[in-house]
Design a protein around this motif. Sequence first.
Motif, PDB file in Angstrom:
ATOM      1  N   GLU A  94       5.797 -10.841  -4.516  1.00  0.00           N
ATOM      2  CA  GLU A  94       5.628 -10.697  -3.072  1.00  0.00           C
ATOM      3  C   GLU A  94       5.747  -9.236  -2.637  1.00  0.00           C
ATOM      4  O   GLU A  94       4.996  -8.780  -1.768  1.00  0.00           O
ATOM      5  CB  GLU A  94       6.663 -11.550  -2.342  1.00  0.00           C
ATOM      6  CG  GLU A  94       6.466 -13.039  -2.569  1.00  0.00           C
ATOM      7  CD  GLU A  94       7.678 -13.862  -2.127  1.00  0.00           C
ATOM      8  OE1 GLU A  94       8.798 -13.315  -2.069  1.00  0.00           O
ATOM      9  OE2 GLU A  94       7.489 -15.050  -1.844  1.00  0.00           O
ATOM     10  N   ARG A 105       2.872  -6.983  -0.729  1.00  0.00           N
ATOM     11  CA  ARG A 105       3.099  -6.271   0.538  1.00  0.00           C
ATOM     12  C   ARG A 105       2.804  -4.780   0.406  1.00  0.00           C
ATOM     13  O   ARG A 105       2.219  -4.173   1.302  1.00  0.00           O
ATOM     14  CB  ARG A 105       4.533  -6.480   1.007  1.00  0.00           C
ATOM     15  CG  ARG A 105       4.772  -7.880   1.492  1.00  0.00           C
ATOM     16  CD  ARG A 105       6.141  -8.048   2.083  1.00  0.00           C
ATOM     17  NE  ARG A 105       6.397  -9.452   2.377  1.00  0.00           N
ATOM     18  CZ  ARG A 105       7.471  -9.890   2.987  1.00  0.00           C
ATOM     19  NH1 ARG A 105       8.405  -9.043   3.368  1.00  0.00           N
ATOM     20  NH2 ARG A 105       7.643 -11.177   3.204  1.00  0.00           N
ATOM     21  N   GLN A 121      -0.290  -2.487   2.551  1.00  0.00           N
ATOM     22  CA  GLN A 121       0.094  -1.488   3.545  1.00  0.00           C
ATOM     23  C   GLN A 121      -0.678  -0.192   3.293  1.00  0.00           C
ATOM     24  O   GLN A 121      -0.684   0.311   2.163  1.00  0.00           O
ATOM     25  CB  GLN A 121       1.591  -1.198   3.478  1.00  0.00           C
ATOM     26  CG  GLN A 121       2.448  -2.374   3.859  1.00  0.00           C
ATOM     27  CD  GLN A 121       3.929  -2.048   3.758  1.00  0.00           C
ATOM     28  OE1 GLN A 121       4.337  -0.923   3.534  1.00  0.00           O
ATOM     29  NE2 GLN A 121       4.746  -3.071   3.920  1.00  0.00           N
TER      30      GLN A 121
END
Length: 83
Positions: free
Chosen positions: A62, A66, A70
Amino acid sequence: MATILCVEDNDDNLFMLQRRLTRAGFDIKIATNGAHAVEWSKTLLPDLIVMDLNLPGLNGFEATQRLKNQPETKHIPIMVLSS
């Protein structure tokens, strides 16, 4: 000097990584969970992230997702290292 963010929650693994990479001339920063790694990467902008997969809370899968979603961290290479 290149900066490496080591994301690892196991003390023995972290000791080994930090010792070897420091001897090789890298500046080592440490995060012990995925959430800290994601937040710190935005300001630290390391040259490489060494990511464990089994982490408390936000796991390595995870956290990697992420980081890659970004704009400010998607360029950072991530090496998965899991024992």
